[in-house]
Motif scaffolding. Structure first.
Motif, PDB file in Angstrom:
ATOM      1  N   LEU A 163      16.319  10.732  -0.276  1.00 11.70           N
ATOM      2  CA  LEU A 163      17.462  11.166  -1.327  1.00 11.70           C
ATOM      3  C   LEU A 163      17.132  12.420  -2.133  1.00 11.70           C
ATOM      4  N   ARG A 164      15.999  12.466  -2.480  1.00 11.93           N
ATOM      5  CA  ARG A 164      15.697  13.590  -3.493  1.00 11.93           C
ATOM      6  C   ARG A 164      15.641  14.871  -2.607  1.00 11.93           C
ATOM      7  N   ASN A 165      15.070  14.647  -1.395  1.00 13.16           N
ATOM      8  CA  ASN A 165      15.033  16.062  -0.732  1.00 13.16           C
ATOM      9  C   ASN A 165      15.185  15.978   0.844  1.00 13.16           C
ATOM     10  N   PRO A 166      16.510  15.944   1.281  1.00 13.40           N
ATOM     11  CA  PRO A 166      16.801  15.667   2.695  1.00 13.40           C
ATOM     12  C   PRO A 166      16.264  16.573   3.592  1.00 13.40           C
ATOM     13  N   ALA A 167      16.038  17.966   3.152  1.00 20.18           N
ATOM     14  CA  ALA A 167      15.240  18.866   4.006  1.00 20.18           C
ATOM     15  C   ALA A 167      14.212  18.559   4.560  1.00 20.18           C
ATOM     16  N   VAL A 168      13.358  17.682   4.062  1.00 27.21           N
ATOM     17  CA  VAL A 168      12.166  17.277   4.819  1.00 27.21           C
ATOM     18  C   VAL A 168      12.056  15.722   5.228  1.00 27.21           C
ATOM     19  N   CYS A 169      13.100  15.366   5.265  1.00 26.08           N
ATOM     20  CA  CYS A 169      13.490  13.722   5.384  1.00 26.08           C
ATOM     21  C   CYS A 169      12.873  13.655   7.087  1.00 26.08           C
TER      22      CYS A 169
ATOM     23  N   ASP B  96      22.315   5.880   4.004  1.00 19.71           N
ATOM     24  CA  ASP B  96      22.289   4.700   3.319  1.00 19.71           C
ATOM     25  C   ASP B  96      21.177   3.813   3.912  1.00 19.71           C
ATOM     26  N   GLU B  97      20.762   2.646   2.879  1.00 21.27           N
ATOM     27  CA  GLU B  97      19.595   1.638   3.217  1.00 21.27           C
ATOM     28  C   GLU B  97      19.395   1.237   4.517  1.00 21.27           C
ATOM     29  N   THR B  98      20.552   0.574   4.875  1.00 18.68           N
ATOM     30  CA  THR B  98      20.620   0.029   6.085  1.00 18.68           C
ATOM     31  C   THR B  98      20.379   0.843   7.168  1.00 18.68           C
ATOM     32  N   GLY B  99      21.260   1.915   7.562  1.00 21.55           N
ATOM     33  CA  GLY B  99      21.176   2.929   8.197  1.00 21.55           C
ATOM     34  C   GLY B  99      19.582   3.788   8.498  1.00 21.55           C
ATOM     35  N   PHE B 100      19.079   3.839   7.503  1.00 19.92           N
ATOM     36  CA  PHE B 100      17.792   4.552   7.317  1.00 19.92           C
ATOM     37  C   PHE B 100      16.741   3.610   7.822  1.00 19.92           C
ATOM     38  N   THR B 101      16.953   2.077   7.505  1.00 27.67           N
ATOM     39  CA  THR B 101      16.085   0.961   7.823  1.00 27.67           C
ATOM     40  C   THR B 101      15.989   1.001   9.695  1.00 27.67           C
ATOM     41  N   ASP B 102      17.146   0.882  10.006  1.00 28.60           N
ATOM     42  CA  ASP B 102      17.556   1.049  11.418  1.00 28.60           C
ATOM     43  C   ASP B 102      16.886   2.191  12.075  1.00 28.60           C
ATOM     44  N   TYR B 103      16.974   3.196  11.596  1.00 27.82           N
ATOM     45  CA  TYR B 103      16.783   4.624  12.160  1.00 27.82           C
ATOM     46  C   TYR B 103      14.968   4.501  12.207  1.00 27.82           C
TER      47      TYR B 103
ATOM     48  N   THR C 292       9.490   4.206  -0.546  1.00 26.07           N
ATOM     49  CA  THR C 292       9.166   5.376  -0.993  1.00 26.07           C
ATOM     50  C   THR C 292       9.671   6.560   0.019  1.00 26.07           C
ATOM     51  N   SER C 293       9.731   6.345   1.084  1.00 27.90           N
ATOM     52  CA  SER C 293      10.127   7.282   2.084  1.00 27.90           C
ATOM     53  C   SER C 293      11.519   7.490   1.831  1.00 27.90           C
ATOM     54  N   TYR C 294      12.276   6.689   1.577  1.00 28.04           N
ATOM     55  CA  TYR C 294      13.667   6.537   1.237  1.00 28.04           C
ATOM     56  C   TYR C 294      14.136   7.458   0.196  1.00 28.04           C
ATOM     57  N   SER C 295      13.370   6.935  -0.908  1.00 24.60           N
ATOM     58  CA  SER C 295      13.384   7.870  -2.154  1.00 24.60           C
ATOM     59  C   SER C 295      13.435   9.409  -1.892  1.00 24.60           C
TER      60      SER C 295
ATOM     61  N   GLY D  97       0.733  -1.234   0.134  1.00 16.29           N
ATOM     62  CA  GLY D  97      -0.073  -0.005   0.164  1.00 16.29           C
ATOM     63  C   GLY D  97       0.904   1.303   0.003  1.00 16.29           C
ATOM     64  N   ASP D  98       0.412   2.443  -0.339  1.00 17.44           N
ATOM     65  CA  ASP D  98       1.249   3.621  -0.477  1.00 17.44           C
ATOM     66  C   ASP D  98       0.839   4.389   0.803  1.00 17.44           C
ATOM     67  N   ILE D  99       1.803   4.795   1.691  1.00 13.81           N
ATOM     68  CA  ILE D  99       1.516   5.645   2.925  1.00 13.81           C
ATOM     69  C   ILE D  99       2.676   6.690   2.782  1.00 13.81           C
ATOM     70  N   THR D 100       2.318   7.514   3.788  1.00 13.15           N
ATOM     71  CA  THR D 100       3.376   8.618   3.952  1.00 13.15           C
ATOM     72  C   THR D 100       4.894   8.019   3.936  1.00 13.15           C
ATOM     73  N   GLY D 101       5.621   8.136   2.646  1.00 12.04           N
ATOM     74  CA  GLY D 101       7.017   7.587   2.934  1.00 12.04           C
ATOM     75  C   GLY D 101       7.127   6.028   2.803  1.00 12.04           C
ATOM     76  N   GLY D 102       6.141   5.324   2.282  1.00  9.93           N
ATOM     77  CA  GLY D 102       6.459   3.881   2.124  1.00  9.93           C
ATOM     78  C   GLY D 102       5.210   3.066   1.740  1.00  9.93           C
ATOM     79  N   PHE D 103       5.675   1.701   1.346  1.00  8.23           N
ATOM     80  CA  PHE D 103       4.617   0.790   1.336  1.00  8.23           C
ATOM     81  C   PHE D 103       4.512   0.040   2.530  1.00  8.23           C
ATOM     82  N   MET D 104       3.179  -0.494   2.743  1.00 12.72           N
ATOM     83  CA  MET D 104       2.920  -1.240   3.887  1.00 12.72           C
ATOM     84  C   MET D 104       1.589  -2.325   3.715  1.00 12.72           C
ATOM     85  N   SER D 105       1.765  -3.462   4.221  1.00 12.41           N
ATOM     86  CA  SER D 105       0.931  -4.514   3.906  1.00 12.41           C
ATOM     87  C   SER D 105       0.458  -4.877   5.330  1.00 12.41           C
TER      88      SER D 105
END
Length: 290
Positions: free
Chosen positions: A96-102, A45-52, A90-93, A2-10
């Protein structure tokens, strides 16, 4: 899925979309080409972002099990053994595109989805049905997800170009997409459900008359803040009086589900401003619409 704010969810059974990342504060800055400074460092990085994000969920959901399945994918299990697969692509993407709002996106995402998980699955009602606009690629993902479990086709229909009208259920902190089995629960055929979703949506949205403003030459108009703003594309006839007033010079764009941009001039410079506004909004939302 599913699409959510920043990612997919099932949610294993039902597709859910969290309330869109609010652009009300950022929009004026975005359209002016200005972005706020980044408030805190989120791992790039993907791993660090996921842990965060996993740690943020653990803090928001004490007593729940939060497990990293792989980079950009979490498994969250509640006290009643209800499971949620959370995809962070999606949130990770967006980060990367706009770190200011991350950081804001992650906080909003975790807060809204944690509240939705605690709420649990909500039985649909006819009054809560709404019609939302989603890209064809997303509807195809829904179709594949439902087909893999034998649920049937999404309650959706083509709208224009690559955009689709999709039936959803309005919740306090999320948008829950109508499940095919809800048709039987609510005693509705697919065409009846789509008609009811659109009818309810038409009643829920404020009139365009109070939203569309007169614009200076080259100025881009904005309608934002309501998570269903893009659904205004369902009724092109509502824009007729404004197009007539502008002698046919009307351009409309929906760069995000909660943002509509409009322009009453078609000269080259004005159109360039419109394109720039679309790009700036699209760069600041988790999933650009069109």
């Amino acid at each position: 899925m599913g699409d959510i704010t920043g990612g997919f969810m099932s949610a294993k059974h039902r597709v859910v979309s969290g309330a869109p990342f609010c652009l009300a504060v950022l929009l004026a800055l975005l359209l002016a080409g200005v972005l706020p400074a980044r408030a805190a460092e989120v791992p790039a990085d993907e791993t660090g972002f996921t842990d965060y994000v996993a740690k943020a969920f653990s803090k928001a959901l004490p007593g729940w099990k939060v497990r990293v399945v792989r980079p950009l994918m979490l498994d969250i299990e509640g006290p009643k053994n209800e499971g949620h697969d959370v995809h962070l692509d999606t949130s990770y993407s967006l980060c990367l595109r706009n770190p200011a709002v991350c950081e804001g996106v992650v906080q909003t995402f975790v807060g809204q989805m944690s509240a939705t998980y605690k709420l649990g699955e909500v039985p649909p009602s006819r009054a809560a049905l709404r019609a939302v606009i989603r890209p064809g690629a997303y509807v195809e993902q829904m179709r594949k997800g439902y087909a893999s479990k034998g649920f049937g086709e999404p309650v959706a229909e083509p709208l224009i170009g690559n955009l689709w009208a999709v039936c959803a259920v309005d919740l306090p902190q999320a948008i829950q997409y109508m499940h095919p089995r809800d048709l039987k629960t609510l005693s509705l055929s697919r065409p009846q459900a789509l008609e009811l979703c659109k009818g309810n949506m038409a009643k829920a949205l404020p009139s365009l008359a109070g939203e569309v403003k007169d614009l200076a030459p080259g100025e881009v108009g904005v309608i934002a803040g309501n998570p269903y703003e893009s659904s205004r594309l369902l009724w092109p006839e509502d824009w007729g009086p404004f197009a007539a007033k502008a002698k046919g010079k009307l351009i409309i764009a929906v760069p995000a589900t909660d943002v509509v941009l409009y322009l009453f001039h078609t000269d080259k410079k004005s159109v360039q401003r419109m394109r720039a506004a679309i790009d700036r909004v699209a760069a600041a939302v988790p999933r650009p619409l069109s």
